[in-house]
Design a protein around this motif. Structure first.
Motif, short mmCIF file in Angstrom:
data_model
loop_
_atom_site.label_atom_id
_atom_site.label_comp_id
_atom_site.label_asym_id
_atom_site.label_seq_id
_atom_site.Cartn_x
_atom_site.Cartn_y
_atom_site.Cartn_z
N GLY A 1 -0.27 -34.20 36.60
CA GLY A 1 -0.77 -35.79 36.21
C GLY A 1 -2.15 -35.60 35.80
O GLY A 1 -2.93 -34.52 36.22
N SER B 1 -7.30 -33.08 36.24
CA SER B 1 -5.82 -32.78 35.88
C SER B 1 -4.93 -31.96 37.93
O SER B 1 -6.17 -31.57 38.32
CB SER B 1 -5.54 -32.27 35.68
OG SER B 1 -6.13 -31.25 35.23
N TYR B 2 -4.16 -32.14 38.22
CA TYR B 2 -3.36 -31.81 39.35
C TYR B 2 -2.06 -30.86 39.10
O TYR B 2 -1.09 -31.48 37.60
CB TYR B 2 -2.93 -33.35 40.11
CG TYR B 2 -3.89 -34.32 40.26
CD1 TYR B 2 -4.86 -33.72 41.11
CD2 TYR B 2 -4.36 -35.09 39.52
CE1 TYR B 2 -5.29 -34.64 41.34
CE2 TYR B 2 -5.22 -35.94 39.68
CZ TYR B 2 -6.09 -36.07 41.08
OH TYR B 2 -6.76 -37.07 41.40
N ALA C 1 -0.08 -38.27 40.35
CA ALA C 1 0.88 -37.39 39.98
C ALA C 1 2.00 -36.88 40.75
O ALA C 1 2.72 -36.38 39.95
CB ALA C 1 -0.44 -35.98 40.52
#
Length: 161
Positions: free
Chosen positions: A60, A73-74, A138
């Protein structure tokens, strides 16, 4: 797109380590609009690809735009991130090479990134009255319950998992 707000307090539930990747650009010469748009639009193509290719490993993201942009972001692992960056069939390598060939060192647009590998035992998160956001968006979230009300308790719980 409206997101549901979750009243109360929640915590993220990654269950394992997380790779956090921060990336962005800065319009150093903002009046060079075509150059700024060319560099910035490459990220849109990458995000569209990653959204429809879950096996690439991005879990995510969130992004903010301005003179300096940032995308958080992950990822499943640093290996997933590195594989995406080097994949000739993915939409990253060609724009990066183009940037390095035509703009790097020009001072027109700056780019940056930072990567963090966070062990599960070092993750603590809380969200109060928020839509799913950040790591919770995420990987999911659960309500904060007894034993998870403080940051210290949540860190202790992540170390025990």
């Amino acid at each position: 797109m409206a997101q549901d707000v979750f009243p109360g307090r929640y915590t993220a539930t990654p269950g394992e380590s997380a790779t956090v990747f921060l990336i962005g650009m800065r319009a150093n010469r903002w009046w060079k609009i075509p150059t700024v748009v060319r560099v910035g639009s490459a990220m849109g193509r990458m995000l569209a690809y990653l959204s429809r290719t879950p096996e690439a490993g991005m879990l995510g993201y969130h992004q903010w735009a301005g003179r300096t942009t940032i995308l958080v972001s992950y990822w499943k692992s640093p290996e997933h991130l590195q594989r995406f960056a080097a994949d000739r069939d993915a939409p990253h390598l060609a724009p990066w090479r183009d940037f390095m060939r035509t703009l790097a060192g020009s001072g027109e647009v700056g780019v940056w990134h930072e990567t963090y590998q966070v062990p599960a035992s070092g993750i603590e998160a809380v969200y109060s009255g928020m839509p799913r956001f950040g790591l919770a968006r995420a990987v999911g979230h659960v309500p904060v319950t007894a034993g998870l009300t403080t940051a210290r308790q949540r860190l202790r719980a992540s170390r025990a998992a």
